[in-house]
Design a protein around this motif. Sequence first.
Motif, PDB file in Angstrom:
ATOM      1  N   ALA A 119      10.330  -5.188  18.472  1.00 32.84           N
ATOM      2  CA  ALA A 119       9.726  -4.451  19.988  1.00 32.84           C
ATOM      3  C   ALA A 119      10.307  -4.684  21.299  1.00 32.84           C
ATOM      4  N   GLU A 120      10.728  -6.058  21.543  1.00 31.31           N
ATOM      5  CA  GLU A 120      11.201  -6.629  22.532  1.00 31.31           C
ATOM      6  C   GLU A 120      12.693  -6.449  22.426  1.00 31.31           C
ATOM      7  N   SER A 121      13.247  -6.538  21.230  1.00 33.26           N
ATOM      8  CA  SER A 121      14.706  -6.062  21.321  1.00 33.26           C
ATOM      9  C   SER A 121      14.978  -4.720  21.751  1.00 33.26           C
ATOM     10  N   ILE A 122      14.061  -3.655  21.270  1.00 31.37           N
ATOM     11  CA  ILE A 122      14.066  -2.245  21.651  1.00 31.37           C
ATOM     12  C   ILE A 122      14.075  -2.178  23.151  1.00 31.37           C
ATOM     13  N   ILE A 123      12.997  -2.912  23.700  1.00 25.25           N
ATOM     14  CA  ILE A 123      13.111  -2.527  25.016  1.00 25.25           C
ATOM     15  C   ILE A 123      14.090  -3.049  25.985  1.00 25.25           C
ATOM     16  N   ALA A 124      14.374  -4.442  25.441  1.00 26.03           N
ATOM     17  CA  ALA A 124      15.572  -5.102  26.286  1.00 26.03           C
ATOM     18  C   ALA A 124      16.925  -4.217  25.942  1.00 26.03           C
ATOM     19  N   HIS A 136       3.599  -1.763  20.140  1.00 25.67           N
ATOM     20  CA  HIS A 136       4.133  -2.715  20.992  1.00 25.67           C
ATOM     21  C   HIS A 136       5.108  -2.176  21.968  1.00 25.67           C
ATOM     22  N   VAL A 137       5.947  -1.351  21.683  1.00 24.67           N
ATOM     23  CA  VAL A 137       6.880  -0.736  22.512  1.00 24.67           C
ATOM     24  C   VAL A 137       6.263   0.221  23.563  1.00 24.67           C
ATOM     25  N   LEU A 138       5.157   0.807  23.122  1.00 24.60           N
ATOM     26  CA  LEU A 138       4.419   1.889  23.794  1.00 24.60           C
ATOM     27  C   LEU A 138       3.864   1.116  25.059  1.00 24.60           C
ATOM     28  N   GLU A 166       8.506  -0.067  30.101  1.00 24.74           N
ATOM     29  CA  GLU A 166       8.378   0.578  31.368  1.00 24.74           C
ATOM     30  C   GLU A 166       9.054   1.994  31.388  1.00 24.74           C
ATOM     31  N   ILE A 167       9.938   2.092  30.270  1.00 27.30           N
ATOM     32  CA  ILE A 167      10.811   3.354  30.036  1.00 27.30           C
ATOM     33  C   ILE A 167       9.734   4.211  29.140  1.00 27.30           C
ATOM     34  N   PRO A 168       9.789   5.386  29.449  1.00 28.02           N
ATOM     35  CA  PRO A 168       8.911   6.648  28.624  1.00 28.02           C
ATOM     36  C   PRO A 168       9.471   6.282  27.070  1.00 28.02           C
ATOM     37  N   VAL A 169       8.422   6.469  26.215  1.00 17.62           N
ATOM     38  CA  VAL A 169       8.715   6.489  24.954  1.00 17.62           C
ATOM     39  C   VAL A 169       8.279   7.912  24.249  1.00 17.62           C
ATOM     40  N   LEU A 170       9.192   8.356  23.301  1.00 13.80           N
ATOM     41  CA  LEU A 170       8.913   9.758  22.613  1.00 13.80           C
ATOM     42  C   LEU A 170       8.601   9.175  21.278  1.00 13.80           C
TER      43      LEU A 170
END
Length: 147
Positions: free
Chosen positions: A98-103, A134-136, A140-144
């Motif tokens: 999840a952290e990698s996706i957000i980063a 976790h990503v949701l 801070e970026i919208p998630v679909l």
Amino acid sequence: MYKRILVATDGSPLSDKAVASGLSLAALCGASIVALKVVPRYPRSYFEGSAPLNRDEVKQVEQRWSESALKELNTVKQQGSDQGVSVKCVVAKSELIAESIIATATKNNCDLIVMASHGRKGIKRVLLGSETQHVLTHSEIPVLVLR
């Protein structure tokens, strides 16, 4: 509307549907795609559940995982090309998915994250975790989220 969309994939059939939806959305919006696959690092100790391998063997295993991930992402790139969507492929090496996706989304100035959810509940969710959740809750970026 959207200019750059991160599409996270794990190679599962459900994830493939999310990739297809993300590509279709990008085609409609005239956006580009950042296709991401997170691969783990090889466990380094007995406590992490690894077999005793020397450093060269570990590098070979991690290289195979990265090559496999890049092969999957190149399929996404080809699908994007077929729809007229520009796709950048990114392989991240980390245990923290999840952290990698957000980063990666932040680093690439993405304005939307598209990913699948397996919809696990109860004990399965506790044991297997929920990277999507976790990503949701941390992005801070919208998630679909697609199911």
